[in-house]
Design a protein around this motif. Structure first.
Motif, PDB file in Angstrom:
ATOM      1  N   LEU A 112       0.811  -1.217   0.000  1.00  0.00           N
ATOM      2  CA  LEU A 112       0.000   0.000   0.000  1.00  0.00           C
ATOM      3  C   LEU A 112       0.849   1.274   0.000  1.00  0.00           C
ATOM      4  CD1 LEU A 112      -2.718  -1.093   2.623  1.00  0.00           C
ATOM      5  CD2 LEU A 112      -2.707  -1.453   0.137  1.00  0.00           C
ATOM      6  N   GLY A 113       0.161   2.408   0.034  1.00  0.00           N
ATOM      7  CA  GLY A 113       0.808   3.690   0.295  1.00  0.00           C
ATOM      8  C   GLY A 113       1.704   4.228  -0.793  1.00  0.00           C
ATOM      9  N   SER A 114       1.652   3.629  -1.984  1.00  0.00           N
ATOM     10  CA  SER A 114       2.579   3.997  -3.066  1.00  0.00           C
ATOM     11  C   SER A 114       4.025   3.706  -2.658  1.00  0.00           C
ATOM     12  CB  SER A 114       2.422   5.464  -3.481  1.00  0.00           C
ATOM     13  OG  SER A 114       2.875   5.642  -4.811  1.00  0.00           O
ATOM     14  N   ASN A 115       4.194   2.692  -1.810  1.00  0.00           N
ATOM     15  CA  ASN A 115       5.556   2.283  -1.431  1.00  0.00           C
ATOM     16  C   ASN A 115       6.367   1.837  -2.643  1.00  0.00           C
ATOM     17  OD1 ASN A 115       5.262   2.798   1.290  1.00  0.00           O
ATOM     18  ND2 ASN A 115       4.668   0.706   1.812  1.00  0.00           N
ATOM     19  N   LEU A 116       5.675   1.241  -3.609  1.00  0.00           N
ATOM     20  CA  LEU A 116       6.361   0.791  -4.831  1.00  0.00           C
ATOM     21  C   LEU A 116       7.008   1.983  -5.553  1.00  0.00           C
ATOM     22  CD1 LEU A 116       6.722  -1.902  -6.523  1.00  0.00           C
ATOM     23  CD2 LEU A 116       4.873  -1.046  -7.966  1.00  0.00           C
ATOM     24  N   GLY A 117       6.443   3.168  -5.316  1.00  0.00           N
ATOM     25  CA  GLY A 117       6.931   4.387  -5.957  1.00  0.00           C
ATOM     26  C   GLY A 117       8.375   4.737  -5.647  1.00  0.00           C
ATOM     27  N   ASN A 118       8.955   4.129  -4.611  1.00  0.00           N
ATOM     28  CA  ASN A 118      10.377   4.361  -4.336  1.00  0.00           C
ATOM     29  C   ASN A 118      11.274   3.625  -5.327  1.00  0.00           C
ATOM     30  OD1 ASN A 118      10.217   4.554  -0.684  1.00  0.00           O
ATOM     31  ND2 ASN A 118      10.154   6.173  -2.202  1.00  0.00           N
ATOM     32  N   PHE A 119      10.717   2.626  -6.001  1.00  0.00           N
ATOM     33  CA  PHE A 119      11.484   1.846  -6.979  1.00  0.00           C
ATOM     34  C   PHE A 119      11.376   2.462  -8.363  1.00  0.00           C
ATOM     35  CE2 PHE A 119      10.733  -2.488  -4.666  1.00  0.00           C
ATOM     36  CZ  PHE A 119      11.892  -2.320  -3.931  1.00  0.00           C
ATOM     37  N   ASP A 120      12.472   2.442  -9.094  1.00  0.00           N
ATOM     38  CA  ASP A 120      12.369   2.826 -10.503  1.00  0.00           C
ATOM     39  C   ASP A 120      11.725   1.669 -11.271  1.00  0.00           C
ATOM     40  OD1 ASP A 120      14.328   0.886 -10.986  1.00  0.00           O
ATOM     41  OD2 ASP A 120      15.950   2.339 -11.088  1.00  0.00           O
TER      42      ASP A 120
ATOM     43  N   SER B 104      10.901  -2.086  -9.875  1.00  0.00           N
ATOM     44  CA  SER B 104       9.504  -2.506  -9.639  1.00  0.00           C
ATOM     45  C   SER B 104       9.190  -3.758 -10.432  1.00  0.00           C
ATOM     46  CB  SER B 104       8.454  -1.437  -9.960  1.00  0.00           C
ATOM     47  OG  SER B 104       8.990  -0.245 -10.348  1.00  0.00           O
ATOM     48  N   ARG B 105       9.681  -3.807 -11.683  1.00  0.00           N
ATOM     49  CA  ARG B 105       9.440  -5.016 -12.483  1.00  0.00           C
ATOM     50  C   ARG B 105      10.104  -6.222 -11.836  1.00  0.00           C
ATOM     51  NH1 ARG B 105      10.643  -3.065 -18.637  1.00  0.00           N
ATOM     52  NH2 ARG B 105       8.781  -1.777 -18.908  1.00  0.00           N
ATOM     53  N   ALA B 106      11.334  -6.044 -11.374  1.00  0.00           N
ATOM     54  CA  ALA B 106      12.066  -7.155 -10.752  1.00  0.00           C
ATOM     55  C   ALA B 106      11.352  -7.612  -9.486  1.00  0.00           C
ATOM     56  CB  ALA B 106      13.493  -6.734 -10.432  1.00  0.00           C
TER      57      ALA B 106
ATOM     58  N   LEU C 105       8.182  -7.219  -8.594  1.00  0.00           N
ATOM     59  CA  LEU C 105       6.877  -7.839  -8.857  1.00  0.00           C
ATOM     60  C   LEU C 105       7.018  -9.194  -9.536  1.00  0.00           C
ATOM     61  CD1 LEU C 105       4.899  -4.650  -9.883  1.00  0.00           C
ATOM     62  CD2 LEU C 105       4.566  -6.041  -7.831  1.00  0.00           C
ATOM     63  N   HIS C 106       8.021  -9.318 -10.385  1.00  0.00           N
ATOM     64  CA  HIS C 106       8.189 -10.625 -11.016  1.00  0.00           C
ATOM     65  C   HIS C 106       8.693 -11.667 -10.018  1.00  0.00           C
ATOM     66  CE1 HIS C 106       7.787 -13.149 -14.433  1.00  0.00           C
ATOM     67  NE2 HIS C 106       8.946 -13.706 -14.152  1.00  0.00           N
ATOM     68  N   ASN C 107       9.576 -11.257  -9.110  1.00  0.00           N
ATOM     69  CA  ASN C 107       9.997 -12.170  -8.035  1.00  0.00           C
ATOM     70  C   ASN C 107       8.816 -12.547  -7.148  1.00  0.00           C
ATOM     71  OD1 ASN C 107      12.577 -11.946  -8.975  1.00  0.00           O
ATOM     72  ND2 ASN C 107      13.395 -10.820  -7.234  1.00  0.00           N
ATOM     73  N   LEU C 108       7.966 -11.577  -6.882  1.00  0.00           N
ATOM     74  CA  LEU C 108       6.758 -11.837  -6.089  1.00  0.00           C
ATOM     75  C   LEU C 108       5.887 -12.861  -6.812  1.00  0.00           C
ATOM     76  CD1 LEU C 108       4.953 -11.074  -3.643  1.00  0.00           C
ATOM     77  CD2 LEU C 108       3.996  -9.230  -5.042  1.00  0.00           C
ATOM     78  N   TRP C 109       5.691 -12.636  -8.099  1.00  0.00           N
ATOM     79  CA  TRP C 109       4.910 -13.552  -8.941  1.00  0.00           C
ATOM     80  C   TRP C 109       5.453 -14.984  -8.827  1.00  0.00           C
ATOM     81  CZ3 TRP C 109       6.119 -16.721 -13.105  1.00  0.00           C
ATOM     82  CH2 TRP C 109       5.039 -17.139 -13.922  1.00  0.00           C
ATOM     83  N   ASN C 110       6.792 -15.091  -8.848  1.00  0.00           N
ATOM     84  CA  ASN C 110       7.436 -16.398  -8.774  1.00  0.00           C
ATOM     85  C   ASN C 110       7.117 -17.175  -7.505  1.00  0.00           C
ATOM     86  OD1 ASN C 110       9.038 -17.454 -10.903  1.00  0.00           O
ATOM     87  ND2 ASN C 110      10.306 -15.619 -10.761  1.00  0.00           N
ATOM     88  N   ILE C 111       7.045 -16.476  -6.362  1.00  0.00           N
ATOM     89  CA  ILE C 111       6.793 -17.204  -5.119  1.00  0.00           C
ATOM     90  C   ILE C 111       5.307 -17.402  -4.846  1.00  0.00           C
ATOM     91  CG2 ILE C 111       8.969 -16.431  -4.062  1.00  0.00           C
ATOM     92  CD1 ILE C 111       7.111 -14.707  -2.214  1.00  0.00           C
ATOM     93  N   LEU C 112       4.454 -16.710  -5.592  1.00  0.00           N
ATOM     94  CA  LEU C 112       3.009 -16.847  -5.367  1.00  0.00           C
ATOM     95  C   LEU C 112       2.420 -17.942  -6.253  1.00  0.00           C
ATOM     96  CD1 LEU C 112       1.926 -13.084  -5.066  1.00  0.00           C
ATOM     97  CD2 LEU C 112       2.297 -14.737  -3.202  1.00  0.00           C
ATOM     98  N   ASN C 113       1.181 -18.303  -5.935  1.00  0.00           N
ATOM     99  CA  ASN C 113       0.482 -19.338  -6.709  1.00  0.00           C
ATOM    100  C   ASN C 113      -0.572 -18.706  -7.606  1.00  0.00           C
ATOM    101  OD1 ASN C 113       1.780 -21.604  -5.263  1.00  0.00           O
ATOM    102  ND2 ASN C 113       0.617 -20.807  -3.526  1.00  0.00           N
TER     103      ASN C 113
ATOM    104  N   GLU D 120       0.625  -1.760 -17.965  1.00  0.00           N
ATOM    105  CA  GLU D 120       1.826  -2.338 -18.551  1.00  0.00           C
ATOM    106  C   GLU D 120       2.630  -3.121 -17.515  1.00  0.00           C
ATOM    107  OE1 GLU D 120       4.639   0.377 -20.587  1.00  0.00           O
ATOM    108  OE2 GLU D 120       6.082  -1.229 -20.224  1.00  0.00           O
ATOM    109  N   LEU D 121       2.725  -2.545 -16.319  1.00  0.00           N
ATOM    110  CA  LEU D 121       3.475  -3.198 -15.235  1.00  0.00           C
ATOM    111  C   LEU D 121       2.845  -4.547 -14.875  1.00  0.00           C
ATOM    112  CD1 LEU D 121       5.886  -2.694 -13.346  1.00  0.00           C
ATOM    113  CD2 LEU D 121       4.320  -1.528 -11.769  1.00  0.00           C
ATOM    114  N   ALA D 122       1.522  -4.575 -14.772  1.00  0.00           N
ATOM    115  CA  ALA D 122       0.824  -5.823 -14.423  1.00  0.00           C
ATOM    116  C   ALA D 122       1.051  -6.866 -15.505  1.00  0.00           C
ATOM    117  CB  ALA D 122      -0.673  -5.557 -14.241  1.00  0.00           C
ATOM    118  N   GLU D 123       0.873  -6.460 -16.732  1.00  0.00           N
ATOM    119  CA  GLU D 123       0.991  -7.395 -17.846  1.00  0.00           C
ATOM    120  C   GLU D 123       2.398  -7.976 -17.944  1.00  0.00           C
ATOM    121  OE1 GLU D 123       0.194  -7.573 -22.665  1.00  0.00           O
ATOM    122  OE2 GLU D 123       0.427  -5.646 -21.654  1.00  0.00           O
ATOM    123  N   ARG D 124       3.388  -7.108 -17.817  1.00  0.00           N
ATOM    124  CA  ARG D 124       4.776  -7.546 -17.984  1.00  0.00           C
ATOM    125  C   ARG D 124       5.270  -8.443 -16.867  1.00  0.00           C
ATOM    126  NH1 ARG D 124       8.210  -4.725 -21.792  1.00  0.00           N
ATOM    127  NH2 ARG D 124       9.753  -6.001 -20.744  1.00  0.00           N
ATOM    128  N   THR D 125       4.644  -8.332 -15.680  1.00  0.00           N
ATOM    129  CA  THR D 125       5.143  -9.112 -14.552  1.00  0.00           C
ATOM    130  C   THR D 125       4.269 -10.327 -14.257  1.00  0.00           C
ATOM    131  OG1 THR D 125       4.073  -7.550 -13.030  1.00  0.00           O
ATOM    132  CG2 THR D 125       6.385  -7.179 -13.512  1.00  0.00           C
TER     133      THR D 125
END
Ligand code: AVJ
Length: 342
Positions: free
Chosen positions: A169-177, A181-183, A185-193, A303-308
Motif C-alpha cells: 500500500l501507500g505507493s511504497n512501490l513508488g520508491n522503486f524505478d 519494480s518489475r524485478a 513484482l516478477h519475483n513476487l509472482w514467482n513465489i506466489l500461486n 503495462e506493469l501488471a501485464e509484464r510481470t
C-alpha cells in the motif's frame, strides 16, 4: 588438502551487525558517487518512522487520506476476492498498518480465516505494530518480519499451500524505478500461486502543484524527515554533519515522472564520518539525492501488471481519483507477453 571454502549464510550473522554493515557501506558508496546519493530505505529509524507517521497526518500529504477512503469504502471488493478459503495476509512496508487495520477488522467481522504477516524494514515500527496487534487483535495470528522488500520475499517460503493476499500500500512501490519494480513484482509472482491476490497502491499523475505540496509541506515535516538521514549517520556512524548546513529540496521531474528529493549543501564543506574513516567534500549547492516517489498513469499500471504476470481485477479509486489501489491476480495460466520485447 588444506583448502576449503564456506558459503556465507547471512542468517548466521547477527542481523543488527548486518544492517549496520550495510548502512555504512551504502553511505560510503552513496557519498562517493557523482551525483551523491543516499537510499530512502534508511529514512526509517525510530525517529524517521515517527516523522513519517506525522507526514501521513498532513492534509497536504493527500496519499494517505485517499487510500484510507478507498479501503474504508471499498473493503468489500477486497473481501470478495478472499472469501471461501483460509489465506495469508502478507503486507510489505506495513509501518503502523493504520489502513490495514480497517481490513483486519472487517475480515474478522466477516469470519475470514487468515494469518497476518507484516514485513517492515524498521524494527522499531515492527515492535510497535506487534504490540498494537496484541492489544487490538489478540486472536489474530501475526508473524512480523523485519526485512527490506527483496529479502522479505525470500522469507516467504511456501511451506504448506495457502492462498495469499499481498498488500503493497501507500505507493511504497513508488520508491522503486521501473527496473526495480518489475524485478520485485516478477519475483513476487514467482513465489506466489496462480490466483493469489495482490493489492498495490499507486499515486496517480496529477496537477504538479498538488504533488509538489505533498512533499514541500508547510510544517517542514518532510524536510525534517530527510534531514534525519544525516542525523542517523551522525548517530550510528559517528558522522559530523551539521544539519544547519543542508536544506531539503523536492521537485517533480517531468521526464522520470517522479518527485525527486534532495539534501543540498548550503556551502562548500567537508564532513568526516568516523566509522567510515573518511571525509566527504561537498561543493556549495551540491545535492545528495535521497528519494524517488514515482507517479503513475493508468497505462503504466496496466503495462506493469501485464509484464510481470498479473491480471488487473479491479481498480479502486478515491473520490478525487488522485490514487488507486489496484487489485491484481497472479496469472500462471495464460502465457505472458514478455516475449514481444517492448
Ligand atoms: C512511503 C515511499 C510512499 O514517497 O510518498 C513521504 C515516503 N517521502 N514524504 C512517498 C515519503 C516523503 C512516501 N512513501
Amino acid at each position: 588438502m588444506g583448502a576449503t571454502y564456506h558459503v556465507l549464510n547471512f542468517k548466521d550473522l547477527n542481523p543488527a551487525d548486518l544492517l549496520e554493515h550495510d548502512f555504512s557501506t551504502d553511505v560510503l558508496i552513496g557519498l562517493s558517487q557523482m551525483p551523491k546519493q543516499l537510499a530512502s530505505k534508511y529514512f526509517y529509524d525510530k525517529k524517521g518512522s515517527r516523522l513519517f507517521q506525522e507526514i501521513m497526518e498532513l492534509s497536504e500529504y493527500y496519499l494517505t487520506g485517499c487510500e484510507f477512503e478507498i479501503i474504508s469504502e471499498q473493503k468489500e471488493k477486497i473481501y470478495l476476492e478472499m472469501a471461501g478459503e483460509p489465506f495469508n495476509l502478507v503486507e510489505f512496508g506495513a509501518g503502523d498498518a493504520r489502513k490495514t487495520n480497517i481490513l483486519l477488522e472487517y475480515f474478522q467481522e466477516k469470519g475470514l480465516e487468515f494469518q497476518y504477516i507484516p514485513i517492515d524494514i524498521s524494527e522499531e515500527a515492527m515492535s510497535a505494530l506487534i504490540e498494537l496487534m496484541n492489544r487490538k487483535f489478540p486472536k489474530l495470528k501475526t508473524e512480523g518480519i523485519v526485512a527490506e522488500y527483496f529479502d522479505g520475499l525470500k522469507c516467504l517460503n511456501n511451506t504448506e499451500y495457502r492462498k495469499n493476499l499481498v498488500l503493497f500500500l501507500g505507493s511504497n512501490l513508488g520508491n522503486f524505478d521501473k527496473a526495480h519494480s518489475r524485478a520485485f513484482l516478477h519475483n513476487l509472482w514467482n513465489i506466489l500461486n496462480n490466483g493469489d491476490i495482490v493489492v498495490i497502491g499507486f499515486d496517480l499523475k496529477k496537477d504538479i502543484d498538488l504533488m509538489l505540496k505533498a512533499y514541500n509541506d508547510s510544517k517542514g515535516k518532510t524536510a525534517e524527515f530527510n534531514l534525519n538521514l544525516l542525523r542517523r549517520i551522525n548517530r550510528e556512524l559517528n558522522g559530523k554533519f551539521d544539519l544547519e548546513k543542508f536544506r531539503f529540496y523536492a521537485g517533480y521531474d517531468v521526464f522520470s515522472g517522479a518527485i525527486e528529493s534532495y539534501l543540498v549543501s548550503l556551502e562548500q564543506q567537508q564532513v568526516f564520518i568516523e566509522k567510515i574513516s573518511q571525509s566527504f567534500i561537498f561543493d556549495a549547492w551540491e545535492p545528495i539525492h535521497t528519494e524517488y516517489s514515482y507517479k503513475y498513469l493508468e497505462s503504466d499500471i496496466e503495462e506493469l501488471a501485464e509484464r510481470t504476470g498479473f491480471l488487473i481485477k479491479k481498480q479502486l479509486y478515491d473520490s478525487r481519483k488522485y490514487f488507486v489501489d489496484s487489485v491484481w491476480s497472479v496469472n500462471k495460466q495464460s502465457p505472458n507477453t514478455l516475449e514481444d520485447g517492448r
